[in-house]
Design a protein around this motif. Structure first.
Motif, PDB file in Angstrom:
ATOM      1  N   ASN A   1     -67.150 -41.004 -36.280  1.00 22.64           N
ATOM      2  CA  ASN A   1     -68.325 -41.679 -36.833  1.00 22.64           C
ATOM      3  C   ASN A   1     -68.660 -41.202 -38.241  1.00 22.64           C
ATOM      4  O   ASN A   1     -69.503 -41.801 -38.911  1.00 22.64           O
ATOM      5  CB  ASN A   1     -69.532 -41.463 -35.917  1.00 22.64           C
ATOM      6  CG  ASN A   1     -69.440 -42.294 -34.657  1.00 22.64           C
ATOM      7  OD1 ASN A   1     -69.419 -43.519 -34.718  1.00 22.64           O
ATOM      8  ND2 ASN A   1     -69.355 -41.635 -33.516  1.00 22.64           N
ATOM      9  N   ILE A   2     -68.037 -40.139 -38.706  1.00 27.81           N
ATOM     10  CA  ILE A   2     -68.216 -39.670 -40.077  1.00 27.81           C
ATOM     11  C   ILE A   2     -67.176 -40.377 -40.948  1.00 27.81           C
ATOM     12  O   ILE A   2     -65.966 -40.232 -40.745  1.00 27.81           O
ATOM     13  CB  ILE A   2     -68.050 -38.143 -40.183  1.00 27.81           C
ATOM     14  CG1 ILE A   2     -69.008 -37.434 -39.210  1.00 27.81           C
ATOM     15  CG2 ILE A   2     -68.265 -37.687 -41.614  1.00 27.81           C
ATOM     16  CD1 ILE A   2     -70.475 -37.704 -39.465  1.00 27.81           C
ATOM     17  N   ARG A   3     -67.675 -41.148 -41.901  1.00 29.39           N
ATOM     18  CA  ARG A   3     -66.768 -41.969 -42.714  1.00 29.39           C
ATOM     19  C   ARG A   3     -67.071 -41.782 -44.205  1.00 29.39           C
ATOM     20  O   ARG A   3     -68.219 -41.845 -44.627  1.00 29.39           O
ATOM     21  CB  ARG A   3     -66.905 -43.456 -42.350  1.00 29.39           C
ATOM     22  CG  ARG A   3     -66.569 -43.774 -40.892  1.00 29.39           C
ATOM     23  CD  ARG A   3     -66.672 -45.270 -40.638  1.00 29.39           C
ATOM     24  NE  ARG A   3     -66.443 -45.617 -39.245  1.00 29.39           N
ATOM     25  CZ  ARG A   3     -65.254 -45.831 -38.684  1.00 29.39           C
ATOM     26  NH1 ARG A   3     -64.167 -45.745 -39.435  1.00 29.39           N
ATOM     27  NH2 ARG A   3     -65.139 -46.142 -37.404  1.00 29.39           N
ATOM     28  N   THR A   4     -66.007 -41.574 -44.976  1.00 33.14           N
ATOM     29  CA  THR A   4     -66.110 -41.496 -46.430  1.00 33.14           C
ATOM     30  C   THR A   4     -65.642 -42.813 -47.038  1.00 33.14           C
ATOM     31  O   THR A   4     -65.154 -43.705 -46.338  1.00 33.14           O
ATOM     32  CB  THR A   4     -65.272 -40.334 -46.959  1.00 33.14           C
ATOM     33  OG1 THR A   4     -63.904 -40.517 -46.533  1.00 33.14           O
ATOM     34  CG2 THR A   4     -65.779 -39.000 -46.433  1.00 33.14           C
ATOM     35  N   ARG A   5     -65.783 -42.934 -48.349  1.00 30.45           N
ATOM     36  CA  ARG A   5     -65.469 -44.191 -49.009  1.00 30.45           C
ATOM     37  C   ARG A   5     -63.978 -44.537 -48.931  1.00 30.45           C
ATOM     38  O   ARG A   5     -63.111 -43.683 -48.994  1.00 30.45           O
ATOM     39  CB  ARG A   5     -65.942 -44.143 -50.465  1.00 30.45           C
ATOM     40  CG  ARG A   5     -67.372 -44.616 -50.648  1.00 30.45           C
ATOM     41  CD  ARG A   5     -68.418 -43.724 -49.979  1.00 30.45           C
ATOM     42  NE  ARG A   5     -68.544 -42.420 -50.574  1.00 30.45           N
ATOM     43  CZ  ARG A   5     -69.432 -42.128 -51.539  1.00 30.45           C
ATOM     44  NH1 ARG A   5     -70.253 -43.027 -51.987  1.00 30.45           N
ATOM     45  NH2 ARG A   5     -69.501 -40.886 -52.016  1.00 30.45           N
ATOM     46  N   THR A   6     -63.717 -45.839 -48.808  1.00 26.68           N
ATOM     47  CA  THR A   6     -62.422 -46.349 -48.382  1.00 26.68           C
ATOM     48  C   THR A   6     -61.303 -46.145 -49.405  1.00 26.68           C
ATOM     49  O   THR A   6     -61.466 -46.438 -50.592  1.00 26.68           O
ATOM     50  CB  THR A   6     -62.540 -47.849 -48.050  1.00 26.68           C
ATOM     51  OG1 THR A   6     -63.402 -48.005 -46.920  1.00 26.68           O
ATOM     52  CG2 THR A   6     -61.204 -48.470 -47.749  1.00 26.68           C
TER      53      THR A   6
END
Length: 269
Positions: A34-39
């Motif tokens: 659920n921890i997401r950085t920029r694509t």
């Protein structure tokens, strides 16, 4: 071929920096996927798509040697896909690195931002302006830039990437594809397709895809034969404002044979 999803979030990241919505609160509590950085994605060790502000963190977290990147493909100028200021860190006086040239492919507005960031600096980038639907042989792959439906104020691009006998469609950022892109795709086949689902269950499908647009795209690709036998469709670029955690996305997409990408996912083709 190895495809490494370095980041899988939209502009805000998940959890978003200043946000206390339920999705961000739960993401902080649950952590993990659920921890997401920029694509961004890295293909093998030498081809990268987009240059987000989290590139420094990606390099540390995943052991990415950015000087191994020979080709950098830029989709558009938005800051979650191009943080041009950090490109200056590779210039003389900031970095002590080899003499290998990094080739950068993109369109007018992204290049203008890069030139502004590099103004007056001695650097080892070479910029190549691409034209939609015209193939380009890069140092590592054959690419074809395709038109996206994203920002009406600039030419935003998707990419077909053929490398080492495998072909990937990088379909991010875009809403429902322009007619010219659908027509180009009709006669092609891919080993892997990467789509976006920024807006979740929101009704519109312009600028970004929603859930229904992703599912309809997958159905069309199955019917037309765009997917090679065994090819998989991946979905990425999620916004916390869609209100969907990783588990929710899996529940939506897994029954349709679509893989929900997460930060750090590595796919071998």
């Amino acid at each position: 071929m190895k495809v490494h999803f370095l980041g899988t979030a939209a502009f805000e990241g998940i959890p978003s920096l200043f946000c206390h919505c339920l999705t961000c609160k739960q993401a902080r509590e649950r952590g993990g996927h659920n921890i997401r950085t920029r694509t961004s994605v890295m293909i093998d060790h030498d081809l990268k798509v987009d240059f987000p502000p989290d590139t420094f963190m990606h390099s540390l977290q995943y052991g990415v040697d950015m000087n191994s990147v020979k080709d950098l493909l830029i989709t558009h100028s938005h800051s979650d896909h191009l943080y041009a200021e950090d490109m200056a860190i590779r210039a003389e006086g900031y970095a002590q690195s080899g003499d290998e040239t990094m080739h950068v492919y993109g369109h007018d507005i992204p290049f203008r931002l890069c030139f502004q960031a590099l103004n007056g600096l001695k650097h080892n980038y070479k910029f190549h302006r691409v034209i939609p639907f015209q193939p380009v042989q890069t140092q590592t792959a054959t690419i074809v830039p395709l038109l996206a439906d994203h920002d009406p104020l600039e030419t935003c691009l998707l990419y077909s990437i053929e490398k080492d006998g495998k072909t990937i469609l990088y379909g991010n950022d875009s809403g429902w594809f322009p007619d010219e892109t659908w027509a180009w795709l009709k006669d092609k086949q891919f080993d892997m397709v990467i789509l976006e689902c920024t807006t979740g269950r929101v009704g519109h499908r312009n600028n970004h895809m929603n859930v229904d647009a992703v599912l309809e795209t997958k159905t069309w690709m199955d019917e037309v034969g765009v997917l090679k036998p065994g090819a998989q469709v991946f979905v990425t670029h999620f916004s916390h404002n869609a209100g969907l955690l990783h588990e929710d996305l899996i529940e939506i997409f897994q029954p349709h044979g679509i893989v929900v990408a997460y930060d750090g996912l590595i796919v071998e083709l």
